[in-house]
Design a protein around this motif. Structure first.
Motif, PDB file in Angstrom:
ATOM      1  N   ASN A 217      26.824  13.403 -33.932  1.00  0.00           N
ATOM      2  CA  ASN A 217      25.742  12.611 -34.305  1.00  0.00           C
ATOM      3  C   ASN A 217      24.274  13.385 -34.071  1.00  0.00           C
ATOM      4  N   LYS A 218      24.577  14.854 -34.113  1.00  0.00           N
ATOM      5  CA  LYS A 218      23.498  15.660 -33.862  1.00  0.00           C
ATOM      6  C   LYS A 218      22.348  15.617 -32.927  1.00  0.00           C
ATOM      7  N   ALA A 219      23.179  15.167 -31.563  1.00  0.00           N
ATOM      8  CA  ALA A 219      22.309  15.037 -30.335  1.00  0.00           C
ATOM      9  C   ALA A 219      21.844  16.528 -29.878  1.00  0.00           C
ATOM     10  N   PRO A 220      22.720  17.603 -29.772  1.00  0.00           N
ATOM     11  CA  PRO A 220      22.276  18.847 -29.412  1.00  0.00           C
ATOM     12  C   PRO A 220      21.101  19.458 -30.265  1.00  0.00           C
ATOM     13  N   ARG A 221      21.454  19.226 -31.566  1.00  0.00           N
ATOM     14  CA  ARG A 221      20.297  19.796 -32.451  1.00  0.00           C
ATOM     15  C   ARG A 221      19.030  19.386 -32.288  1.00  0.00           C
ATOM     16  N   ASN A 222      18.664  17.894 -32.030  1.00  0.00           N
ATOM     17  CA  ASN A 222      17.859  17.137 -32.029  1.00  0.00           C
ATOM     18  C   ASN A 222      17.057  17.783 -30.622  1.00  0.00           C
ATOM     19  N   ILE A 223      17.989  17.960 -29.361  1.00  0.00           N
ATOM     20  CA  ILE A 223      17.347  18.222 -28.156  1.00  0.00           C
ATOM     21  C   ILE A 223      16.907  19.727 -28.251  1.00  0.00           C
ATOM     22  N   ALA A 224      17.461  20.451 -29.041  1.00  0.00           N
ATOM     23  CA  ALA A 224      17.231  21.932 -29.333  1.00  0.00           C
ATOM     24  C   ALA A 224      15.551  22.131 -29.676  1.00  0.00           C
ATOM     25  N   HIS A 225      14.805  20.986 -30.391  1.00  0.00           N
ATOM     26  CA  HIS A 225      13.755  21.130 -30.962  1.00  0.00           C
ATOM     27  C   HIS A 225      12.730  20.885 -29.838  1.00  0.00           C
ATOM     28  N   ILE A 226      13.136  20.565 -28.553  1.00  0.00           N
ATOM     29  CA  ILE A 226      12.269  19.974 -27.552  1.00  0.00           C
ATOM     30  C   ILE A 226      11.391  21.304 -27.124  1.00  0.00           C
ATOM     31  N   ILE A 227      12.071  22.433 -26.794  1.00  0.00           N
ATOM     32  CA  ILE A 227      11.525  23.878 -26.342  1.00  0.00           C
ATOM     33  C   ILE A 227      10.438  24.282 -27.394  1.00  0.00           C
ATOM     34  N   PRO A 228      10.668  24.516 -28.608  1.00  0.00           N
ATOM     35  CA  PRO A 228       9.829  24.879 -29.479  1.00  0.00           C
ATOM     36  C   PRO A 228       8.683  23.984 -29.825  1.00  0.00           C
ATOM     37  N   LEU A 229       8.811  22.560 -29.676  1.00  0.00           N
ATOM     38  CA  LEU A 229       7.484  21.857 -29.823  1.00  0.00           C
ATOM     39  C   LEU A 229       6.696  22.012 -28.691  1.00  0.00           C
ATOM     40  N   LEU A 230       7.283  22.031 -27.486  1.00  0.00           N
ATOM     41  CA  LEU A 230       6.614  22.497 -26.311  1.00  0.00           C
ATOM     42  C   LEU A 230       5.553  23.719 -26.418  1.00  0.00           C
ATOM     43  N   ILE A 231       6.169  24.578 -26.911  1.00  0.00           N
ATOM     44  CA  ILE A 231       5.782  26.017 -27.195  1.00  0.00           C
ATOM     45  C   ILE A 231       4.290  25.948 -28.198  1.00  0.00           C
ATOM     46  N   VAL A 232       4.688  25.155 -29.311  1.00  0.00           N
ATOM     47  CA  VAL A 232       3.642  24.894 -30.286  1.00  0.00           C
ATOM     48  C   VAL A 232       2.391  24.069 -29.616  1.00  0.00           C
ATOM     49  N   ILE A 233       2.753  23.117 -29.004  1.00  0.00           N
ATOM     50  CA  ILE A 233       1.803  22.212 -28.085  1.00  0.00           C
ATOM     51  C   ILE A 233       0.927  23.384 -27.336  1.00  0.00           C
ATOM     52  N   GLU A 234       1.710  24.087 -26.629  1.00  0.00           N
ATOM     53  CA  GLU A 234       0.981  24.762 -25.611  1.00  0.00           C
ATOM     54  C   GLU A 234      -0.229  25.827 -26.295  1.00  0.00           C
ATOM     55  N   TYR A 235       0.148  26.457 -27.540  1.00  0.00           N
ATOM     56  CA  TYR A 235      -0.584  27.475 -28.010  1.00  0.00           C
ATOM     57  C   TYR A 235      -1.291  27.254 -29.344  1.00  0.00           C
ATOM     58  N   VAL A 236      -1.351  25.858 -29.755  1.00  0.00           N
ATOM     59  CA  VAL A 236      -2.440  25.201 -30.727  1.00  0.00           C
ATOM     60  C   VAL A 236      -3.612  25.552 -30.369  1.00  0.00           C
ATOM     61  N   PRO A 237      -4.192  25.283 -28.905  1.00  0.00           N
ATOM     62  CA  PRO A 237      -5.552  25.575 -28.711  1.00  0.00           C
ATOM     63  C   PRO A 237      -5.919  27.200 -28.854  1.00  0.00           C
ATOM     64  N   VAL A 238      -4.898  28.110 -28.868  1.00  0.00           N
ATOM     65  CA  VAL A 238      -4.989  29.437 -29.105  1.00  0.00           C
ATOM     66  C   VAL A 238      -5.318  29.748 -30.268  1.00  0.00           C
ATOM     67  N   VAL A 239      -4.417  29.144 -31.396  1.00  0.00           N
ATOM     68  CA  VAL A 239      -4.620  29.371 -32.637  1.00  0.00           C
ATOM     69  C   VAL A 239      -5.885  28.672 -33.326  1.00  0.00           C
ATOM     70  N   PHE A 240      -6.342  27.515 -32.773  1.00  0.00           N
ATOM     71  CA  PHE A 240      -7.436  27.106 -33.319  1.00  0.00           C
ATOM     72  C   PHE A 240      -8.779  26.877 -32.472  1.00  0.00           C
ATOM     73  N   VAL A 241      -8.999  27.966 -31.796  1.00  0.00           N
ATOM     74  CA  VAL A 241      -9.870  27.964 -30.753  1.00  0.00           C
ATOM     75  C   VAL A 241     -11.234  27.959 -31.190  1.00  0.00           C
ATOM     76  N   ASP A 242     -11.338  28.232 -32.517  1.00  0.00           N
ATOM     77  CA  ASP A 242     -12.766  28.241 -33.289  1.00  0.00           C
ATOM     78  C   ASP A 242     -12.900  27.031 -33.936  1.00  0.00           C
ATOM     79  N   PHE A 243     -11.932  26.121 -33.972  1.00  0.00           N
ATOM     80  CA  PHE A 243     -12.020  24.938 -34.841  1.00  0.00           C
ATOM     81  C   PHE A 243     -11.622  23.793 -33.814  1.00  0.00           C
ATOM     82  N   PRO A 244     -12.343  23.430 -33.127  1.00  0.00           N
ATOM     83  CA  PRO A 244     -11.990  22.267 -32.148  1.00  0.00           C
ATOM     84  C   PRO A 244     -11.870  20.843 -32.681  1.00  0.00           C
ATOM     85  N   ASP A 245     -12.109  20.372 -33.869  1.00  0.00           N
ATOM     86  CA  ASP A 245     -11.944  19.368 -34.403  1.00  0.00           C
ATOM     87  C   ASP A 245     -10.627  19.307 -34.995  1.00  0.00           C
TER      88      ASP A 245
END
Length: 415
Positions: free
Chosen positions: A72-100
């Motif tokens: 039922n692909k549960a491990p595959r779905n769970i595996a996406h959690i860490i990459p998603l947290l990394i993206v959320i953490e580094y979004v302010p770094v990428v868009f530092v000059d574009f707050p909106d």
């Protein structure tokens, strides 16, 4: 936030003479590409590691739960959690000059996080559903209905959380505001609510199980239940068509469940022979002697005839007329013959009721009903047993000078 890294490309491009505005966009683009590449690699590695670990564990484990979890692909779905947290953490770094733009992306990622959680919950619930169906004692229970109920609540909670994230309204405040539109929600989910209540009642009262043979005339259903969900019950009819019945109809309307017959020791045979009334008569001594050759009733006739003669002699009955005193009739003897025949029949259940009864006379004759149970409950075998019994009885009628009523045909009027 350390601008040394966030503006690395920006400083480099400005030094090369690029305009500040363009340098900001190119800096954001470069950081975004790096983030996407890094997160994709991390996601791929974690997914492979997690799936590999689960697969190895499932192969060694004796239970099927982990195998179903992988399917039922549960491990595959769970595996996406860490990459998603990394993206959320580094979004302010990428868009530092574009707050909106940063705010928009952050809300989008939070909504995606909610969807990912729902995917994980769905995978786990589907795993639980498939696993419970493998257990013998739960195989015939409406597991689908319960899983659907949990999923509906999960999707509702997820939808409201997503709206709260998009609008910026706190979740609890948003939840209390739903009271104003509760009537609309109840109207939209009316069938779901009815199905949910019906599923609980059906399960608690054990009204229907998967595999039960039910007859529901209102919906034209006559066959085996193959699926019970929150909203519908699927019945595969004996002609292999599928009838879908609303689950709440099982508690609001009347239907027939044949499980009691299946669990019992036999299947009922209830059918009548319509005997012509003018063929019923008293039996003379010679006719009784002739019927004594029928082995199933020889002992009965000897005992009965001696009884009747003794009674008539004791009461000084004038037997010049057969109507006087006690007498045997061909109809009564035939009833006894049927009773003896059924009790000797190898396919009739002797532990259940065996009865031959005379019903009220009709314009088609006197119904002689056979009420008994075949030992074999399988449909084809049951029909064969019933046909075998009535083939014999119809062929036996002339030996008792009885006839079955039959509407005249064209050949009846030929000379």
């Amino acid at each position: 936030m350390d601008t040394e890294y966030t503006h690395f490309f920006y400083d480099y491009l400005v030094a090369l003479g690029t305009s500040e505005t363009l340098a900001k966009y190119l800096n954001m683009l470069a950081l975004l590409i790096i983030l996407i590449v890094v997160v994709s690699i991390i996601d791929y590695v974690i997914r492979k590691l997690l799936r590999g670990t689960f697969s190895q564990f499932a192969a060694k484990s004796k239970t099927k739960f982990d195998d179903i979890l992988v399917a039922n692909k549960a491990p595959r779905n769970i595996a996406h959690i860490i990459p998603l947290l990394i993206v959320i953490e580094y979004v302010p770094v990428v868009f530092v000059d574009f707050p909106d733009f940063e705010s928009f992306i952050k809300k989008s990622l939070e909504v995606f996080a909610i969807v990912l959680i729902l995917w994980i919950v769905r995978s786990i619930l589907n795993t639980l559903k498939d696993y419970l169906k493998t257990l013998p004692r739960l195989k015939d229970k409406p597991i689908d209905s319960y899983i659907q109920v949990f999923m509906i609540f999960a999707w509702i909670a997820g939808f409201m959380s997503a709206i709260a994230v998009i609008t910026g309204i706190p979740f609890l405040k948003f939840l209390t505001g739903l009271g104003a539109i509760s009537a609309v929600i109840l109207l939209i989910f009316k069938d779901t609510i009815l199905g949910f209540v019906a599923s609980i009642q059906v399960s608690i009262n054990d009204m229907v199980r998967i595999g039960d043979w039910i007859t529901f005339e209102k919906y034209g259903a006559d066959g085996d239940v193959i699926e019970i969900t929150l909203a519908t019950v699927k019945v595969q009819n004996f002609d292999k068509t599928i009838t879908t019945i609303p689950t709440y109809a099982l508690i609001s309307d009347s239907f027939k469940n044949w499980r009691g017959m299946s669990d019992s020791g036999g299947r009922r045979i209830k059918r009548a022979l319509f005997i012509k009334q003018n063929t019923i008569k008293y039996l003379t001594d010679d006719e009784v002697e002739k019927l004594k050759k029928v082995q199933l009733i020889t002992e009965y006739l000897n005992s009965r005839q001696a009884d009747i003669k003794s009674s008539n002699t004791r009461n000084d009955i004038n037997k010049a007329l057969l109507i006087n005193g006690r007498n045997l009739t061909n109809f009564g003897v035939f009833r006894k013959y049927i009773d003896s025949y059924l009790k000797a029949h190898s396919a009739i259940n002797k532990d259940m009721m065996i009865m031959v009864r005379q019903l009220a006379p009709t314009t088609q004759g006197i119904p002689l009903e056979i009420y008994t149970f075949s030992s074999d409950k399988r449909w084809a075998n049951y029909e064969y047993i019933m046909a075998d019994v009535f083939d014999h009885l119809i062929a036996a009628l002339p030996y008792f000078d009885l006839e079955i009523f039959e509407l005249p045909s064209n050949t009846s009027f030929k000379d």
